[in-house]
Design an enzyme around this catalytic site. Structure first.
Site, PDB file in Angstrom:
ATOM      1  N   ASP A 192     -19.086  48.392  33.325  1.00 21.21           N
ATOM      2  CA  ASP A 192     -19.107  47.006  33.372  1.00 21.21           C
ATOM      3  C   ASP A 192     -20.640  46.491  33.543  1.00 21.21           C
ATOM      4  O   ASP A 192     -21.282  46.689  34.629  1.00 21.21           O
ATOM      5  CB  ASP A 192     -18.260  46.525  34.820  1.00 21.21           C
ATOM      6  CG  ASP A 192     -18.475  45.116  34.857  1.00 21.21           C
ATOM      7  OD1 ASP A 192     -18.144  44.298  33.987  1.00 21.21           O
ATOM      8  OD2 ASP A 192     -17.970  44.856  35.873  1.00 21.21           O
ATOM      9  N   ASP A 226     -20.962  40.834  28.846  1.00 19.62           N
ATOM     10  CA  ASP A 226     -20.244  41.364  29.719  1.00 19.62           C
ATOM     11  C   ASP A 226     -19.069  42.594  29.060  1.00 19.62           C
ATOM     12  O   ASP A 226     -18.054  42.288  28.513  1.00 19.62           O
ATOM     13  CB  ASP A 226     -19.251  40.661  30.919  1.00 19.62           C
ATOM     14  CG  ASP A 226     -18.334  41.217  31.762  1.00 19.62           C
ATOM     15  OD1 ASP A 226     -18.496  42.544  31.854  1.00 19.62           O
ATOM     16  OD2 ASP A 226     -17.640  40.730  32.365  1.00 19.62           O
TER      17      ASP A 226
END
Length: 471
Positions: free
Chosen positions: A71, A263
């Site tokens: 992430d 992201d």
């Protein structure tokens, strides 16, 4: 998932009818192909479409093996520290001789989902990542969560690769990547290559690579880059969007309200409310001639559309182009095909012929998730404060343009209308100071009355009875 579709017998073939009776929307159009990952490659990222990309990790002494979601939208390393109904395993810190309890609680909230737990420290190693080594790292043991884990996703935690400013609790955690670069002098840069969904037998999966340091393996050097606006998220600046050949007519600041970030931990392309509605409106307009019409629930992401095993409808859907700032007055474009923003539906992965919309509404700004990143090599150059992009050899056929000159992009920068925390604290202090000064003002007025006004009056005669005689 439920479907509100009615099967109209005169308009459907036998195969289509059978699929429609399974409560899915069916089309029949020319096939489409993608670029599957090279089977000879050694991949260190794996996963299922829609559930993120994970990599293998070993934690503790002796090592306990898990998978962590990769992430770039957070900074904590967190692992399940308690049983959960959607997990097959969790980290048992009592079994690790190298675990250290830091005695602090921690909570992290994401755009979707949250968790809370306890802060500790242990030996962590990513055996499949190049240029890494076992490292004593701050980590969180997740004891409770809300909409965080994904059933059958095969990962039990998360590794955040964003800047330390996002790590929780603030000031108490050194993120894994920061610790790695400080200890073994690894270059402050990493590259993510996401290859998107592909069929492996009857299962739809995706693979990719994470390169730590300046060696990006098979990925070419970035051909274009966007500056990182602030060192927290990997925040970039979106200056325009186009659906097919139609450029959206709206102020560019709308795209960046309240920010635009890159992201890898988010699957979809997430857009601010006003932008999302404009994109959906244009997509609906350009696909309005599709027969039969697309179901209403497809646009909300709650229903799939399906095609026969050897036919898929892609021509009706346009490409989507995102313009990112390269400098204060130049930009470049990322153009994704329909294969990027239509994701395979997992509930019927045995056929792999159903798809869901990979675009959704956001209340926190634009999030360039896997929908945008798949088919690209994305280099997060923290030292130079840029996010670089290059076309990949796997995944959807995403295209990058050359840098072009534009106008001044300062008008695209979102400036919050509310006061920040420091300003608010200043206002509160001024209010308290004013409140505390009220008694002093009253005391001063009382003293002035007694010193200057009272002596001028006759103390023996009431003021209201004074007349010419007694004055």
């Amino acid at each position: 998932m439920t479907s509100g579709i009615q099967c109209l017998l005169p308009t459907l073939s036998l195969v289509s009818l059978l699929l429609c009776l399974r409560t899915h929307f069916v089309f029949s159009h020319p096939p489409v192909t993608t670029r599957p990952p090279d089977a000879a490659q050694t991949w260190n990222l794996h996963g299922i479409p829609g559930d993120g990309y994970y990599t293998e990790v070993e934690i503790g002494t002796p090592p306990q093996k898990f998978n962590l979601l990769v992430d770039t939208g957070s900074s904590n390393l967190a692992i399940a520290g308690a049983p959960h109904e959607e997990l097959e395993s969790y980290y048992v810190h009592q079994s690790s001789s190298s675990y250290v309890d830091l005695g602090k609680d921690v909570k992290v909230v994401y755009t979707q989902g949250s968790w809370q737990g306890h802060l500790g420290r242990d030996l962590v190693w990513f055996p499949k990542l190049p240029n890494t080594e076992p490292l004593v790292t701050d980590l969180a043991l997740i004891t409770s969560s809300d909409n965080f884990y994904v059933n059958n996703s095969h990962w039990q935690g998360i590794i955040g690769l964003a800047f330390a400013a996002l790590a929780q609790p603030k000031g108490d955690v050194v993120p894994w990547f920061d610790g790695l670069t400080a200890k073994n002098h690894t270059a402050n840069i990493f590259t993510v290559q996401l290859c998107g969904p592909f069929r492996q037998g009857n299962v739809t999966r995706h693979q990719g690579k994470l390169y730590i340091g300046s060696d990006a393996g098979d990925c070419p050097a970035p051909s274009v880059s966007s500056p990182i606006r602030r060192p927290w998220f990997y925040e970039v600046l979106v200056v325009a969007m186009a659906i097919g050949k139609k450029v959206l007519d709206m102020p560019c600041v709308k795209y960046n309200t309240a920010s635009s970030i890159v992201d890898s931990g988010t699957s979809n392309l997430r857009l601010p409310s006003e932008v999302f509605k404009a994109v959906l409106s244009e997509l609906r307009r350009q696909t309005s001639a599709t027969e039969p019409p697309l179901p209403e629930d497809f646009w909300s992401g709650s229903e799939e559309i399906c095609w026969q095993p050897d036919h898929q409808v892609w021509d009706a859907f346009p490409n989507i182009t995102i313009h990112l700032a390269h400098s204060n007055s130049s930009a470049f474009t990322i153009t994704i095909p329909p294969l990027s923003y239509l994701r395979p539906a997992l509930d019927i992965s045995e056929t792999g012929d159903c798809w869901v919309l990979g675009i959704e509404e956001s209340h926190t700004g634009t999030v360039l998730g896997a929908v945008i990143l798949e088919g690209l090599c994305v280099t997060f150059d923290r030292a130079r404060a840029t996010v670089g992009f290059a076309e990949s050899s796997c995944g959807p056929d995403v295209k990058l343009s050359r840098v072009y000159n534009g106008s001044d992009w300062h008008s695209c920068v979102y400036i919050p209308s509310t006061v920040d925390g420091l300003t608010l604290a200043s206002y509160i202090m001024l209010g308290l100071l004013a409140l505390l000064s009220v008694p002093l003002v009253l005391a001063a007025l009382r003293w002035a009355w007694r010193s200057f006004v009272v002596p001028r009056l006759n103390p023996e005669v009431p003021f209201l009875t004074l007349d010419e005689t007694n004055t």
